[in-house]
Design a protein around this motif. Sequence first.
Motif, PDB file in Angstrom:
ATOM      1  N   ASP A 155       0.838  -1.199   0.000  1.00  0.00           N
ATOM      2  CA  ASP A 155       0.000   0.000   0.000  1.00  0.00           C
ATOM      3  C   ASP A 155       0.878   1.255   0.000  1.00  0.00           C
ATOM      4  N   GLY A 191      -4.785   8.194  -0.841  1.00  0.00           N
ATOM      5  CA  GLY A 191      -4.476   6.830  -1.238  1.00  0.00           C
ATOM      6  C   GLY A 191      -3.861   6.829  -2.632  1.00  0.00           C
ATOM      7  N   ILE A 192      -2.667   6.301  -2.758  1.00  0.00           N
ATOM      8  CA  ILE A 192      -1.964   6.281  -4.047  1.00  0.00           C
ATOM      9  C   ILE A 192      -2.029   4.904  -4.701  1.00  0.00           C
ATOM     10  N   LYS A 193      -1.775   3.845  -3.928  1.00  0.00           N
ATOM     11  CA  LYS A 193      -1.773   2.499  -4.503  1.00  0.00           C
ATOM     12  C   LYS A 193      -2.300   1.493  -3.493  1.00  0.00           C
ATOM     13  N   ASP A 194      -3.241   0.660  -3.941  1.00  0.00           N
ATOM     14  CA  ASP A 194      -3.741  -0.458  -3.136  1.00  0.00           C
ATOM     15  C   ASP A 194      -2.907  -1.671  -3.514  1.00  0.00           C
ATOM     16  N   ILE A 200      -6.544   0.205   1.043  1.00  0.00           N
ATOM     17  CA  ILE A 200      -5.331   0.762   1.648  1.00  0.00           C
ATOM     18  C   ILE A 200      -5.564   0.895   3.141  1.00  0.00           C
ATOM     19  N   SER A 217      -9.376   3.907  -0.683  1.00  0.00           N
ATOM     20  CA  SER A 217      -9.221   3.492  -2.072  1.00  0.00           C
ATOM     21  C   SER A 217      -8.228   4.415  -2.758  1.00  0.00           C
ATOM     22  N   GLU A 218      -7.754   4.007  -3.913  1.00  0.00           N
ATOM     23  CA  GLU A 218      -6.804   4.829  -4.651  1.00  0.00           C
ATOM     24  C   GLU A 218      -7.471   6.146  -5.077  1.00  0.00           C
TER      25      GLU A 218
END
Length: 229
Positions: A155, A191-194, A200, A217-218
């Motif tokens: 994450d 949130g950048i990346k799950d 995340i 969430s992203e």
Amino acid sequence: MGNNKAIPRRNAPVTAEARGRPEGALSLFGKALLPTALLAGMVAAGSFALSQGWAKASDDVSPAQAQMRLEAFHSLDSVMASIVASTDIERALQGMQLSPAAMQSLRADLRPETTAAPESVAASRTTPAAQPQAQAQRLQLVWIRLWDTDAEDGDVVRIDSAGYSRTVRLTKHGDTFAVPVSSDGMVRVTGIKDGDGGGITVGLASGSSQAVFPIMSEGQVLGLRVRVE
């Protein structure tokens, strides 16, 4: 009407007064803290399981846990921040991944701003006497730790505060670094990346205070206010 049988008596229930405690198992204050306390316990249990090698490939937060995280986060008014001591400011600045120009600018913004009090300005028009000065801190540095509250599955989040931005890949141990805060104390987490699915899962701490964010969430942005005293 003979054969009157003695009716057995049941033991009277023990009341709160009989136990010497006030009525109600929980005070209003205790009830308000219950979701946060339960959530902290679940997060701690999950961390223990992961430390014992029971790691999951991806986040696996149940709907009930997700709802508890959401309610606990929204019940937070703010988080008490741990201020960077004056003797640690240079070390903190070096760890913020700033360019030389940005570091110089931030260092200047951290210095107290000296302004004359309004009444002294009026007095200066009639007398050259020394004027009392009022100092206001432009920005303050606080310690922030971001960590993954569930599985360490890649994450990634970004934290933004007072013009400072930093992207962090979340780990179980967490990353601790300094963040500038303005007078409103608002920091935002995006949130950048799950990582490997499940949302995340991020926690933010400062000193002994901490906040567990809802499942993100992203692209989602959540704000949290930190108090500096």
